[in-house]
Design a protein around this motif. Structure first.
Motif, mmCIF file in Angstrom:
data_model
loop_
_atom_site.group_PDB
_atom_site.id
_atom_site.type_symbol
_atom_site.label_atom_id
_atom_site.label_comp_id
_atom_site.label_asym_id
_atom_site.label_seq_id
_atom_site.Cartn_x
_atom_site.Cartn_y
_atom_site.Cartn_z
ATOM 1 N N GLN A 149 2.582 5.762 -2.767
ATOM 2 C CA GLN A 149 3.668 4.847 -2.877
ATOM 3 C C GLN A 149 5.113 5.405 -2.846
ATOM 4 O O GLN A 149 5.831 4.813 -2.394
ATOM 5 N N CYS A 150 5.276 6.511 -2.834
ATOM 6 C CA CYS A 150 6.621 7.218 -2.699
ATOM 7 C C CYS A 150 6.928 7.341 -1.527
ATOM 8 O O CYS A 150 8.025 7.573 -1.065
ATOM 9 N N ASN A 187 -6.508 6.585 9.538
ATOM 10 C CA ASN A 187 -5.949 5.696 8.393
ATOM 11 C C ASN A 187 -5.305 6.370 7.238
ATOM 12 O O ASN A 187 -5.789 7.561 7.074
ATOM 13 N N ALA A 188 -4.615 5.835 6.002
ATOM 14 C CA ALA A 188 -4.098 6.405 5.326
ATOM 15 C C ALA A 188 -4.140 5.194 4.122
ATOM 16 O O ALA A 188 -3.905 4.209 4.173
ATOM 17 N N ILE A 189 -4.288 5.929 2.755
ATOM 18 C CA ILE A 189 -4.241 5.038 1.456
ATOM 19 C C ILE A 189 -3.025 5.525 0.759
ATOM 20 O O ILE A 189 -2.924 6.816 0.571
ATOM 21 N N LEU A 190 -2.233 4.800 0.166
ATOM 22 C CA LEU A 190 -1.142 5.052 -0.569
ATOM 23 C C LEU A 190 -1.094 4.545 -1.908
ATOM 24 O O LEU A 190 -0.727 3.456 -2.285
ATOM 25 N N PRO A 191 -1.646 5.103 -2.712
ATOM 26 C CA PRO A 191 -1.846 4.835 -4.176
ATOM 27 C C PRO A 191 -0.693 4.859 -5.068
ATOM 28 O O PRO A 191 0.276 5.725 -4.634
ATOM 29 N N GLY A 192 -0.521 4.086 -6.012
ATOM 30 C CA GLY A 192 0.377 4.249 -6.902
ATOM 31 C C GLY A 192 -0.035 5.145 -8.168
ATOM 32 O O GLY A 192 -0.755 6.130 -7.859
ATOM 33 N N GLN A 225 -4.148 -0.840 -16.320
ATOM 34 C CA GLN A 225 -4.682 0.413 -16.073
ATOM 35 C C GLN A 225 -3.852 1.097 -15.124
ATOM 36 O O GLN A 225 -3.131 0.581 -14.539
ATOM 37 N N LEU A 226 -4.186 2.606 -14.862
ATOM 38 C CA LEU A 226 -3.509 3.074 -13.619
ATOM 39 C C LEU A 226 -4.493 3.084 -12.783
ATOM 40 O O LEU A 226 -5.673 2.555 -13.157
ATOM 41 N N CYS A 227 -4.090 3.421 -11.324
ATOM 42 C CA CYS A 227 -5.236 3.390 -10.479
ATOM 43 C C CYS A 227 -6.024 4.447 -10.729
ATOM 44 O O CYS A 227 -6.003 5.691 -11.290
ATOM 45 N N LYS A 228 -7.495 4.025 -10.579
ATOM 46 C CA LYS A 228 -8.625 4.936 -10.834
ATOM 47 C C LYS A 228 -9.139 5.521 -9.373
ATOM 48 O O LYS A 228 -9.747 4.773 -8.717
ATOM 49 N N ASP A 255 -2.017 -0.507 -4.966
ATOM 50 C CA ASP A 255 -1.346 -0.343 -6.314
ATOM 51 C C ASP A 255 -1.030 -1.834 -6.648
ATOM 52 O O ASP A 255 -1.390 -2.870 -6.052
ATOM 53 N N GLN A 256 -0.784 -1.811 -8.188
ATOM 54 C CA GLN A 256 -0.471 -3.300 -8.755
ATOM 55 C C GLN A 256 0.806 -3.677 -8.717
ATOM 56 O O GLN A 256 1.152 -4.808 -9.164
#
Length: 264
Positions: A149-150, A187-192, A225-228, A255-256
């Motif tokens: 997410q940054c 593709n890309a995933i942007l986790p928090g 929760q944090l991302c798992k 992310d939430q």
């Protein structure tokens, strides 16, 4: 539609950061869905060998390569090693990253170089080797880059990290566009904020976290929760599978907390 337990029966994957955290979670998910050929890469050989043993117990032919991602030749050799072992590779996951802290005013040139060499240059040359191989095989294949997410901004103490992940975001779209006629998807995933072994180390090293920090952090999150990693792994598996169809060039927020939102 293929069965979820077999949709990766023909997948042969290379996963950086595969000895723990997100990379290992994705490896487990792929094996659970039929993948039997995986080459993991990381810095810690002991952790890598433990991960390989776990995946082997699940029925996979898994290997581990100890690698310094700041070494371009080692990155290219990783793809070659996987091809040599499995005959061909059709999936690449760039999950490894350097998460050291640095602000605009205190980041040294050395930290900047290490950050970009690990988080942007290494994926660049891993994708270069992968794409050349897939072209030689007649095309096809899928890449998933794990970003952050940054990419949207990042905290002040993550200036070089955010910049490196932003570079990889642009590169994800560039690769997707350049090789879509080869049917190579990227593709890309942007986790928090994620609950990983690496995050525990980071919180303790840079932020003075003590035992119980995770529970305290999760209590303040919207969804508790944090991302798992094991949850994110299902999305990565989908993106690597034929069920993703023509999906390419996507940067998926995971992310939430919603980028661009403001307090009510």
């Amino acid at each position: 539609m293929s069965d979820l337990n077999t949709r990766h029966g023909d997948t042969s994957a290379v996963i950086t950061g595969g000895a723990q955290g997100v990379g290992l979670a994705i490896a487990r998910q792929l094996v659970a869905e039929g993948c039997r050929k995986l080459m993991l890469a990381g810095r810690d050989r002991e952790k890598g060998e433990k991960a390989v043993a776990e995946l082997a117990a699940m029925g996979a032919d898994a290997g581990f390569t100890a690698i310094d991602l700041q070494d371009v030749e080692a990155c290219l050799a990783l793809i070659d090693a996987a091809i040599s072992r499995f005959g061909a590779v059709n999936a690449l996951v760039n999950a490894a990253a350097l998460g050291a802290r640095g602000t605009l005013t205190d980041t040294t040139p050395e930290l900047w170089d290490r950050m970009f060499d690990t988080n942007a240059r290494a994926p660049f040359f891993l994708m270069q080797g992968f794409v050349k191989h897939r072209q030689a095989e007649g095309g096809g294949g899928a890449i998933v880059n794990i970003l952050s997410q940054c990419v949207h901004c990042g905290q002040s103490y993550l200036a070089p990290y955010s910049a490196s992940k932003g570079a990889l975001a642009t590169l994800t779209k560039n690769v997707a566009n350049a090789y879509r006629f080869d049917k190579i998807r990227c593709n890309a995933i942007l986790p928090g904020w994620m609950d990983t072994p690496g995050e525990d180390i980071t919180q303790r090293r840079y932020h003075g976290a003590t035992d119980g920090w995770l529970e305290r952090a999760e209590a303040n999150q919207p969804m508790g929760q944090l991302c798992k990693p094991h949850e994110l792994a299902g999305l990565a598996s989908y993106l690597l599978s034929a069920q993703a169809g023509v999906m390419t060039g996507a940067l998926i927020d995971y992310d939430q907390n919603i980028a661009g939102s403001y307090p009510e």
